[in-house]
Design a protein around this motif. Structure first.
Motif: not given
Length: 433
Positions: A337-344
């Motif tokens: 979730a952490v890298p994903l929220i950085m992208c999304l």
């Protein structure tokens, strides 16, 4: 899928350039999304329209930043922080850990209104003079404040919880109530991180004995003097307290509160019109670089959101998970979730990714509420290192830090806390296996 690939490559390249300082943030925020949109087949006219929407969406954040920085700079020039900082640093002595824990508690209280912008401004402004006086790393202040915001964002009036509740068509309070025990554990994790930051800072200062001795001498000898007459100092304290109370109670728009505070503060402290104008120019010059960055971030957000690149990225993520792991899709997404929220960003995460994950997990008997709980716990912790979160730039502006510095320093603490929080939710039975 093509748009998703272009989007991921673009975000990874952007984060890499920010961390390694290959490009200034304003340049990266403008060029990368424009190039990505062009590759995806959008015309420059459409891209301009999308960028304009993103820039318009940043106006309130930019206004808040400019007037809050100007107000607190004026109060600092007036000397209202001198006595407070001197007394706090003397009371703390060499106990840097106490300073870090106090930072966490201030941020937790400051975020009771659910506003990340307010929390960043209150916490960083209050603690920065103390961090400077004690020669502490500003990145630790940004980390602790960011983590506190992530932990407190679970409240029903927090943006992520309201978004998730909207997707599930239930009230935010009903979605949040089962998470109360987990949020308590997350608060404990926050204090542990603050404690560890204090131990690290104490050890680092101990290695530099001369600087430590100099700091100690400064702490014991710093006079408790103010730069303004007693009556002005009293008025400034009352004005600052009133501004903070109105902000926390969310009685008026935050930017408007600081506009009023700055207007009154200038009349009280600088009656001369020419000197007032000089001060405004001085504060405006100091804030300009962050204003450029904020508007550039608006271009980044506006282009990615309105081209649909973010939504395609969200859909592609779930498509990459093997069918055999379908029942655990929510855990896989949570751990990333952490890298994903950085992208999304939050909108694409909850309105794009969450419904897809709910659909996949529903085929294996996992309820939508369980999926939402899992992603809420994991995502909230990491939202404050995303370039798609405008409030982050307010904290960076106050501390004079770059986003790349913040990401590089904070992700190694925030990501483990995100995963640990999900595991804790499993252990206490909030999220069934």
């Amino acid at each position: 899928m093509f748009q998703a690939i272009v989007g991921f490559v673009m975000v990874i390249a952007l984060v890499y350039c920010l961390i390694t300082k290959k490009l200034l943030p304003p340049i990266a925020f403008v060029l990368f999304p424009v190039i990505a949109a062009l590759i995806c087949g959008f015309s420059i006219t459409d891209i301009g329209t999308y960028a304009g929407k993103g820039i318009s969406g940043m106006v309130s954040t930019v206004s808040l930043f400019v007037f809050s920085i100007s107000f607190f700079s004026l109060m600092s020039d007036a000397g209202i922080f001198d006595i407070i900082v001197n007394r706090l640093t003397k009371a703390a002595g060499k106990n840097i850990t106490a300073i870090m824990i106090a930072t966490a508690l201030i941020a937790v209280v400051g975020h009771l209104d659910g506003s990340g912008a307010t929390t960043y401004i209150i916490t960083t402004t209050a603690m920065l003079p103390i961090f400077k006086r004690m020669n502490l790393d500003k990145r630790a202040l940004m980390l602790i404040t960011s983590l506190a915001i992530g932990v407190m964002n679970l409240v029903p009036w927090g943006g992520p919880t309201m978004r998730a509740a909207t997707v599930l068509e239930m009230t935010p309070s009903d979605l949040w109530t089962p998470l109360i025990p987990v949020q308590g554990l997350m608060l404990f994790f926050l204090l542990v991180v603050a404690f560890l930051q204090g131990r690290i800072a104490t050890r680092n200062q101990a290695k530099i004995s001369e600087n430590a001795a100099a700091s100690e001498a400064e702490l014991t000898s710093a006079p408790e003097t103010a730069k303004s007459p007693a009556w002005k100092l009293a008025v400034n304290y009352i004005l600052t307290l009133a501004v903070l109370v109105v902000l926390v109670l969310d009685l008026l728009p935050a930017a408007f509160v600081f506009m009023l505070g700055l207007s009154i503060g200038l009349i009280v402290n600088i009656p001369d019109l020419k000197k007032q104008n000089q001060k405004l120019k001085e504060y405006g010059t100091a804030a300009m670089s962050m204003v450029v960055t904020l508007f550039s971030a608006g271009v980044f957000t506006g282009v990615l959101k309105n081209t649909g690149i973010l939504d395609n990225m969200a859909t592609a993520i779930v498509g990459l998970i093997p069918t055999a792991l379908g029942p655990y899709t929510h855990f896989i997404v949570a751990f990333l979730a952490v890298p994903l929220i950085m992208c999304l960003g939050t909108d694409a995460f909850y309105y794009g990714l969450l419904p897809v994950v709910i659909g996949v997990c529903g085929n294996f008997g996992v309820s939508a509420e369980v999926v939402a709980h899992t992603l809420l716990i994991a995502e909230n912790v990491g939202v404050t290192i995303s370039p798609l979160t405008p409030a982050v730039f307010l904290g960076l502006g106050v501390l004079d830090l770059e986003l790349g510095e913040h990401i590089k320093y904070s992700i190694r603490w925030i990501w483990p806390v995100s995963i640990l929080s999900v595991l804790a939710a499993v252990l206490v039975g909030v999220i069934p296996l």
